[in-house]
Design a protein around this motif. Sequence first.
Motif, PDB file in Angstrom:
ATOM      1  N   ARG A 176      15.356 -26.474  14.746  1.00  0.00           N
ATOM      2  CA  ARG A 176      13.969 -26.297  14.334  1.00  0.00           C
ATOM      3  C   ARG A 176      13.421 -24.906  14.674  1.00  0.00           C
ATOM      4  NH1 ARG A 176      10.938 -32.083  15.698  1.00  0.00           N
ATOM      5  NH2 ARG A 176      12.297 -33.389  14.387  1.00  0.00           N
ATOM      6  N   GLN A 177      14.169 -24.134  15.431  1.00  0.00           N
ATOM      7  CA  GLN A 177      13.727 -22.775  15.766  1.00  0.00           C
ATOM      8  C   GLN A 177      14.152 -21.831  14.642  1.00  0.00           C
ATOM      9  OE1 GLN A 177      11.851 -21.586  18.091  1.00  0.00           O
ATOM     10  NE2 GLN A 177      11.737 -23.238  19.605  1.00  0.00           N
ATOM     11  N   GLU A 178      13.175 -21.187  14.034  1.00  0.00           N
ATOM     12  CA  GLU A 178      13.456 -20.308  12.910  1.00  0.00           C
ATOM     13  C   GLU A 178      14.156 -19.029  13.388  1.00  0.00           C
ATOM     14  OE1 GLU A 178      11.053 -19.572   8.777  1.00  0.00           O
ATOM     15  OE2 GLU A 178       9.958 -19.270  10.652  1.00  0.00           O
TER      16      GLU A 178
END
Length: 313
Positions: A176-178
């Motif tokens: 979920r971390q871009e």
Amino acid sequence: MEERGHRCTILVYNRNDGAMERHRSVIRNHWPGLAADIHPVPVSLDGLDACVASSWETAHVLAARMPRRGGPSPHYFIQDFEPYFHPRGSLYALAEDSYRFGFNLMALGPMVAEVLKREVGVRSKILPFGSDVGTYRLTNTTGRSGVVFFAKPEAERRGYDMGRLALQQFHRMHPRQEIHVYGARVTGWGVPVRQHGRISPRELNELYNRTISGLALSFTNITLVAAEMLAAGNVPVLNDDQSSRAVLTNPEAVWAAANPAILAKTLSDVVTAEDAAERSARAASHREHTWAETQASFAAALTGYELSSLGSY
């Protein structure tokens, strides 16, 4: 040097007889405030007070064109240990030999100076490694997310493949971390990447302020990216090198072995740290050398004056 009252000339080593007007146009367009004359390197350098080589190739040109007697004082501004740009062979040896010409060697930061002494046995004047503290600064004190990476695949010393492998592993740990990539457009990563391409310094400061951390990899001198990220409150992960630590003294910088798995794990630790907001503020508050200090030290070394900030190795 122009700001300090010196008359300057840019000498272009036009080895392939390219159109000088094209070269002049490029320089004038990108450095519009520069008043210096722009000419091909003459056969002899008589009539100049000082000449500065800016790479190993131009050091060879300077050595070849110096008059047998008299002539300008020769200087060499060294930003990387340039033999490392090449495999061991002819170009490596020619680059290494350029440090033995007897020029006044000015090393950008203690890392370069240390390598020059270790690998070639020559001493150099250390100029402080500066940072653009005017452009890069903390503007976001609220939430951050994601990581950032400067991609330059054509320069092996920038660790592109090492960064790609580490960020692929990081994505598996934190899907979920871009992942933000700027610089070159990248392909074939197999994980989601938000590409920014070439962006302005102002836009880059905004990107650093949005993100928590990122990779700042470089293998021949510390990268400018690291101090700029820290100034914006982004906590970078760097490939560990004892000489690099002497250049970047910000205590919030994070160092890790140049291994994809270790870099990914270290990046994960920074992103998930409970004190991320406090760490961001501490990172931005640390003072680094400015480019004005570097410029003053360069001018002092070139004109023969000593400043208290100048050191040698």
